[in-house]
Design a protein around this motif. Structure first.
Motif, PDB file in Angstrom:
ATOM      1  N   GLY A   1      30.382  30.690  -8.030  1.00 40.73           N
ATOM      2  CA  GLY A   1      29.603  30.535  -6.805  1.00 40.73           C
ATOM      3  C   GLY A   1      28.900  29.186  -6.766  1.00 40.73           C
ATOM      4  O   GLY A   1      28.862  28.526  -5.719  1.00 40.73           O
ATOM      5  N   ASN A   2      28.348  28.780  -7.916  1.00 41.60           N
ATOM      6  CA  ASN A   2      27.681  27.482  -7.973  1.00 41.60           C
ATOM      7  C   ASN A   2      28.657  26.364  -7.616  1.00 41.60           C
ATOM      8  O   ASN A   2      28.321  25.445  -6.865  1.00 41.60           O
TER       9      ASN A   2
ATOM     10  N   ALA B   1      31.440  26.739  -5.855  1.00 39.09           N
ATOM     11  CA  ALA B   1      31.981  26.926  -4.498  1.00 39.09           C
ATOM     12  C   ALA B   1      31.140  26.227  -3.444  1.00 39.09           C
ATOM     13  O   ALA B   1      31.652  25.789  -2.412  1.00 39.09           O
ATOM     14  N   THR B   2      29.831  26.111  -3.688  1.00 37.95           N
ATOM     15  CA  THR B   2      28.977  25.438  -2.702  1.00 37.95           C
ATOM     16  C   THR B   2      28.998  23.924  -2.869  1.00 37.95           C
ATOM     17  O   THR B   2      28.467  23.212  -2.027  1.00 37.95           O
ATOM     18  N   GLU B   3      29.587  23.443  -3.940  1.00 36.44           N
ATOM     19  CA  GLU B   3      29.536  22.004  -4.221  1.00 36.44           C
ATOM     20  C   GLU B   3      30.857  21.288  -4.012  1.00 36.44           C
ATOM     21  O   GLU B   3      30.869  20.112  -3.681  1.00 36.44           O
ATOM     22  N   VAL B   4      31.968  21.973  -4.280  1.00 35.10           N
ATOM     23  CA  VAL B   4      33.238  21.259  -4.284  1.00 35.10           C
ATOM     24  C   VAL B   4      33.623  20.799  -2.873  1.00 35.10           C
ATOM     25  O   VAL B   4      33.332  21.461  -1.886  1.00 35.10           O
TER      26      VAL B   4
END
Lengths: 198, 198
Positions: free
Chosen positions: B110-111, B113-116
């Motif tokens: 999840g961490n 997924a919000t950054e890539v």
């Protein structure tokens, strides 16, 4: 004098856009200034740091979004109709974002929530405060739904409101990863299950 | 010879820890090497880039977590009991993480997924593949629950499985933000609503 305030606004808007696109850690003051067309020397006239700018960008973005939230949740309609409008507005916002920016960008607050650490000062607390306000808004609509008999009388409104937002954040995360706003098509039907709508 | 493979392992473990703590963009090769006690010159003997290391760290972390997922979902128990074990294991993992690392660290996938972004190559696709596998595992348990009559026969298992994971990811995000694993206490009760458990 419009020049001054508009440089500040452009910095806030640029930070908001860049954090939406790539997150908080990935961007720097120089890039924010370049996007805003503001000289780097001027940045520190307006903001102490990237963290200070981001804290204000969070507040500004929520001020804009809060207006949408309260508008969707207001009016003479039954509580569930108002809640449905709010949930559908979230899905529409992701589709609109894709049209405007070329990609599903997800949620600014969710994007920050996975990145902030205690080293980022009160940034985590600012984001948490936004989610707390969102939870209160949804809980208030759920309390109305209880009063209208549209959901069971024993519904625990605060934890249920948080579950509704958690589900929304998770689905938006999946929509961002797939770059597909269609991922959000079932949002309201699933929300109805969480709130035990009759 | 153990020396060589252990440096590689330490780099993977360090990347996994650091991304959990602070995200992908916030960390650099130098910091990963320092944490792993590996010289920076050696890094590129093992990995082409931070992105390549992270892709392998995602695969390694999921290989470890997948073993937990399949163990919790296996066995002679009814499907809902197996699903409950899985959901409670996710909450326990966050509580264990806080005990071991001092903070609720959230979900590595999840961490990320919000950054890539598309600039991160196939990293987004690797994370999406993990969520797809998780969805398949939950959907398979839900199909068993349908066969057992524990959930309605018309349950749309794949979208429901995705909603279960979205809700889980969102709740874990809130637990991370509050640094409180207690946020996850209602996880199973809410999941039961989403899957329309009888």
């Amino acid at each position: 004098m419009g020049r001054t305030s508009s440089a500040r606004e452009r910095l806030l808007d640029s930070a908001c856009d860049l954090i939406h696109e790539r997150g908080y850690a990935a961007i720097g003051v120089a890039e924010i200034c370049a996007r805003a067309d503001v000289r780097k020397g001027s940045f520190y006239h307006f903001f102490e740091s990237k963290q200070a700018l981001t804290a204000e960008a969070v507040d500004q973005h929520w001020a804009q979004r809060r207006a949408v939230w309260t508008a969707e949740l207001s009016g003479p309609d039954p509580a569930l109709a108002r809640l449905e409008r709010l949930v559908r507005a979230q899905a529409s916002a992701q589709a609109d974002g894709k049209r405007a920016h070329g990609r599903v960008r997800g949620c600014l607050f969710g994007n920050l929530a996975t990145e902030v650490t205690p080293a980022d000062g009160d940034l985590g607390a600012r984001v948490a405060a936004v989610f707390a306000e969102q939870t209160d808004l949804v809980a208030s609509a759920l309390a109305d739904a209880v009063a209208e008999g549209a959901v069971p009388a024993d519904l625990d409104v605060a934890p249920t409101a948080r579950a509704v937002l958690a589900h929304l954040e998770g689905m938006v995360l999946f929509a961002r990863l797939a770059d597909d706003p269609g991922v959000l098509d079932g949002l309201w039907a699933q929300t109805r299950l969480l709130i035990r709508a009759r």
